[in-house]
Scaffold this active site. Structure first.
Site, PDB file in Angstrom:
ATOM      1  N   LYS A 290       0.728   4.632   0.994  1.00 17.76           N
ATOM      2  CA  LYS A 290      -0.133   5.270   2.003  1.00 17.76           C
ATOM      3  C   LYS A 290       0.688   6.321   2.759  1.00 17.76           C
ATOM      4  O   LYS A 290       1.635   5.966   3.451  1.00 17.76           O
ATOM      5  CB  LYS A 290      -0.587   4.147   2.945  1.00 17.76           C
TER       6      LYS A 290
ATOM      7  N   ASN B 283     -10.579  -7.389   6.743  1.00 17.03           N
ATOM      8  CA  ASN B 283      -9.823  -6.327   7.409  1.00 17.03           C
ATOM      9  C   ASN B 283      -9.692  -6.639   8.902  1.00 17.03           C
ATOM     10  O   ASN B 283     -10.688  -6.865   9.593  1.00 17.03           O
ATOM     11  CB  ASN B 283     -10.486  -4.956   7.187  1.00 17.03           C
TER      12      ASN B 283
ATOM     13  N   LYS C 137      -7.627   2.575  -3.763  1.00 17.42           N
ATOM     14  CA  LYS C 137      -8.111   2.415  -2.392  1.00 17.42           C
ATOM     15  C   LYS C 137      -8.937   3.651  -2.048  1.00 17.42           C
ATOM     16  O   LYS C 137      -8.402   4.700  -1.685  1.00 17.42           O
ATOM     17  CB  LYS C 137      -6.902   2.253  -1.464  1.00 17.42           C
TER      18      LYS C 137
ATOM     19  N   GLU D  84       0.810  -1.225   0.000  1.00 15.12           N
ATOM     20  CA  GLU D  84       0.000   0.000   0.000  1.00 15.12           C
ATOM     21  C   GLU D  84       0.846   1.279   0.000  1.00 15.12           C
ATOM     22  O   GLU D  84       1.715   1.469   0.854  1.00 15.12           O
ATOM     23  CB  GLU D  84      -0.924   0.003   1.217  1.00 15.12           C
TER      24      GLU D  84
ATOM     25  N   GLU E 106     -14.468  -5.956   0.808  1.00 11.65           N
ATOM     26  CA  GLU E 106     -13.867  -6.003   2.147  1.00 11.65           C
ATOM     27  C   GLU E 106     -14.914  -6.258   3.234  1.00 11.65           C
ATOM     28  O   GLU E 106     -15.948  -5.610   3.290  1.00 11.65           O
ATOM     29  CB  GLU E 106     -13.165  -4.675   2.423  1.00 11.65           C
TER      30      GLU E 106
ATOM     31  N   GLU F  18      -5.944  -8.247   5.582  1.00 10.34           N
ATOM     32  CA  GLU F  18      -5.613  -6.818   5.514  1.00 10.34           C
ATOM     33  C   GLU F  18      -5.361  -6.220   6.900  1.00 10.34           C
ATOM     34  O   GLU F  18      -6.095  -6.510   7.853  1.00 10.34           O
ATOM     35  CB  GLU F  18      -6.790  -6.032   4.911  1.00 10.34           C
ATOM     36  N   SER F  19      -4.373  -5.380   6.989  1.00  5.89           N
ATOM     37  CA  SER F  19      -4.088  -4.520   8.154  1.00  5.89           C
ATOM     38  C   SER F  19      -3.374  -5.228   9.311  1.00  5.89           C
ATOM     39  O   SER F  19      -3.659  -6.389   9.618  1.00  5.89           O
ATOM     40  CB  SER F  19      -5.349  -3.884   8.745  1.00  5.89           C
TER      41      SER F  19
HETATM   42  O1  LIG Z   1      -5.775   2.886   8.438  1.00  2.62           O
HETATM   43  C1  LIG Z   1      -6.682   3.499   9.033  1.00  2.62           C
HETATM   44  O2  LIG Z   1      -6.490   4.197  10.036  1.00  2.62           O
HETATM   45  C2  LIG Z   1      -8.090   3.468   8.503  1.00  2.62           C
HETATM   46  C3  LIG Z   1      -9.095   4.178   9.148  1.00  2.62           C
HETATM   47  C4  LIG Z   1     -10.385   4.179   8.643  1.00  2.62           C
HETATM   48  C5  LIG Z   1     -10.681   3.492   7.504  1.00  2.62           C
HETATM   49  C6  LIG Z   1      -9.688   2.772   6.853  1.00  2.62           C
HETATM   50  C7  LIG Z   1      -8.415   2.751   7.345  1.00  2.62           C
HETATM   51  N1  LIG Z   1      -7.406   2.073   6.720  1.00  2.62           N
HETATM   52  C8  LIG Z   1      -7.556   1.348   5.520  1.00  2.62           C
HETATM   53  C9  LIG Z   1      -6.913   0.046   5.641  1.00  2.62           C
HETATM   54  O3  LIG Z   1      -7.617  -0.881   5.860  1.00  2.62           O
HETATM   55  C10 LIG Z   1      -5.414  -0.048   5.637  1.00  2.62           C
HETATM   56  O4  LIG Z   1      -4.871   1.051   4.979  1.00  2.62           O
HETATM   57  C11 LIG Z   1      -4.818  -1.284   4.968  1.00  2.62           C
HETATM   58  O5  LIG Z   1      -5.493  -2.453   5.268  1.00  2.62           O
HETATM   59  C12 LIG Z   1      -3.335  -1.431   5.396  1.00  2.62           C
HETATM   60  O6  LIG Z   1      -3.261  -1.496   6.801  1.00  2.62           O
HETATM   61  P1  LIG Z   1      -1.879  -1.342   7.587  1.00  2.62           P
HETATM   62  O7  LIG Z   1      -0.934  -2.382   7.035  1.00  2.62           O
HETATM   63  O8  LIG Z   1      -2.201  -1.610   9.010  1.00  2.62           O
HETATM   64  O9  LIG Z   1      -1.385   0.033   7.325  1.00  2.62           O
END
Ligand SMILES: O=C(O)c1ccccc1NCC(=O)[C@H](O)[C@H](O)COP(=O)(O)O
Length: 381
Positions: free
Chosen positions: A167, A299, A228, A165, A277, A335-336
């Site tokens: 970001k 997620n 995204k 990502e 998602e 994800e995340s």
């Molecule tokens: O990342 C956030 O804070 C967030 C808040 C509200 C809605 C969506 C959000 N993020 C989108 C995502 O799900 C993440 O960018 C993506 O899965 C990557 O996650 P990470 O590896 O933890 O940065």
């Protein structure tokens, strides 16, 4: 167009949840509405913010919006698509009571983002109507096969394919990288073995942009690109494709089943892959009932509370759900919140064939090395 979008989004709904420097304040939706109160209103022109909003809404618009939210609620969706400002004034008798403030403040960050996006998209649609986008997508670079790229990477490495990502910032973490060069980061990800890239395009909450998406596409990066975004309107699908996206995100916490069905059909029509998602059992069950879904993201971040728990991926892939996913040959993306080789192994064990990772790799001085660190080995060769 993008500068217009940014200006718009920076001046819309204020956030009770965020306090980043890139947020600006607008009192339209909050002043005087801190607590719920019952108020006698009449048919005179109101100076109250929520009532001013109502006066510009027709009865038909109100009914449509209200029924959208009712349908969503029956599917367990808590996110309301717009501030429920109540019926227009001529809809209300002269001595009727109405709960004021009931709903004029978003209940959580996801709802706030969605309300902003709704306003932003309405303005963008005025400037670029759908017929202009239909022409633009004919001239856009051809779509690339997002799912095929994930499968090829999984076969090549024996590890979950990486959607890396691009970001810059997020509501939960603030700015992740000050020296943010999207094209350089994208190239570094590709060099490190990413199968696909995810590019944040929301300006207000993630400091992303469609310029970033276009620039990455035009720089010759060959990994397919996920736009995204917070999709609330089919118009955005055409816009994403026109800007060079190969895939889009559809969030089940925001979109009712009918929207997901309709939008996945449009995606197919215009060559986009839909990554749908989910983040809980109810959303997963809803999506598994819809035909034609090929790619599901789980997620681990609850978008309403920001809580991250990677065991969510495991939980949603257990038992009958996992069985159904295997039968339907759906590719699942974790994800995340993935930071270490142990995290990657954990979600792979749970059944994912791909992972979507932002923070842990974008923060590294060298994102190529960051990928090797995440997997515990070089996955580029
Ligand atoms: O990342 C956030 O804070 C967030 C808040 C509200 C809605 C969506 C959000 N993020 C989108 C995502 O799900 C993440 O960018 C993506 O899965 C990557 O996650 P990470 O590896 O933890 O940065």
């Amino acid at each position: 167009m993008e500068s217009l979008m940014r200006a718009t989004s920076l001046n819309s709904i204020p956030s009770p949840f965020l306090n980043h420097t890139f947020r600006q304040h607008d009192s339209r939706f909050t002043s005087g509405f801190k607590s719920t109160s019952s108020t006698l209103i009449n048919n005179g022109r109101s100076s109250l913010p929520c009532l001013r909003a109502q006066q510009s809404e027709t009865t038909d618009e109100f009914k449509v919006r209200n029924s959208q939210d009712e349908v969503s609620a029956t599917q367990g969706i808590r996110i309301r698509r717009r501030p429920p400002t109540g019926p227009p004034l001529h809809y209300v008798g002269p001595f009727e009571f109405r709960l004021q403030n009931e709903g004029n403040t978003p209940r959580n960050i996801l709802e706030e983002i969605v309300w902003n996006k709704d306003t932003e998209v309405a303005q963008m649609k005025d400037k670029k109507p759908l017929y202009t986008l239909k022409k633009a997508i004919e001239l856009a670079p051809p779509p690339r096969d997002f799912i095929a790229a994930l499968k090829a990477s999984y076969l090549r490495t024996g590890m979950p394919a990486l959607i890396a990502e691009v970001k810059k910032a997020s509501p939960s973490r603030g700015v992740l990288r000050e020296d943010f060069e999207p094209v350089e980061i994208a190239k570094a990800y590709e060099k490190g073995g990413a199968a696909c890239l995810s590019v944040l395009t929301d300006a207000k909450y993630f400091q992303g942009s469609f310029e970033n998406l276009e620039a990455i596409r035009n720089a010759g990066v060959t990994c397919p690109l996920l736009c995204k975004e917070f999709i609330v309107d089919a118009w955005q699908l055409y816009y994403a494709r026109a800007k060079g996206a190969d895939a889009v995100l559809l969030i089940a916490a925001v979109l009712p089943d009918l929207d997901i069905k309709y939008m996945t059909k449009i995606c197919k029509l215009i060559g986009l892959t839909a990554l749908v998602e989910v983040h809980d059992e109810n959303e997963m069950d809803r999506i598994l009932k819809i035909d034609g879904i090929q790619l599901i993201g789980i997620n681990n971040r609850n978008l309403e509370t920001f809580e991250v728990d990677i065991s969510n991926t495991k939980k949603l892939l257990e038992g009958e759900r996992g069985e159904k996913i295997r039968q339907k040959e759906i590719v699942v993306v974790g994800e995340s919140g993935l930071f270490t080789p142990d995290d990657v192994a954990y979600v792979q064990e749970a059944g994912v064939k791909a992972i979507l990772v932002g923070e842990s790799i974008v923060k590294q001085k060298d994102p190529t090395a960051g990928i090797a660190e995440l997997f515990g080995k070089d996955i580029s060769a």
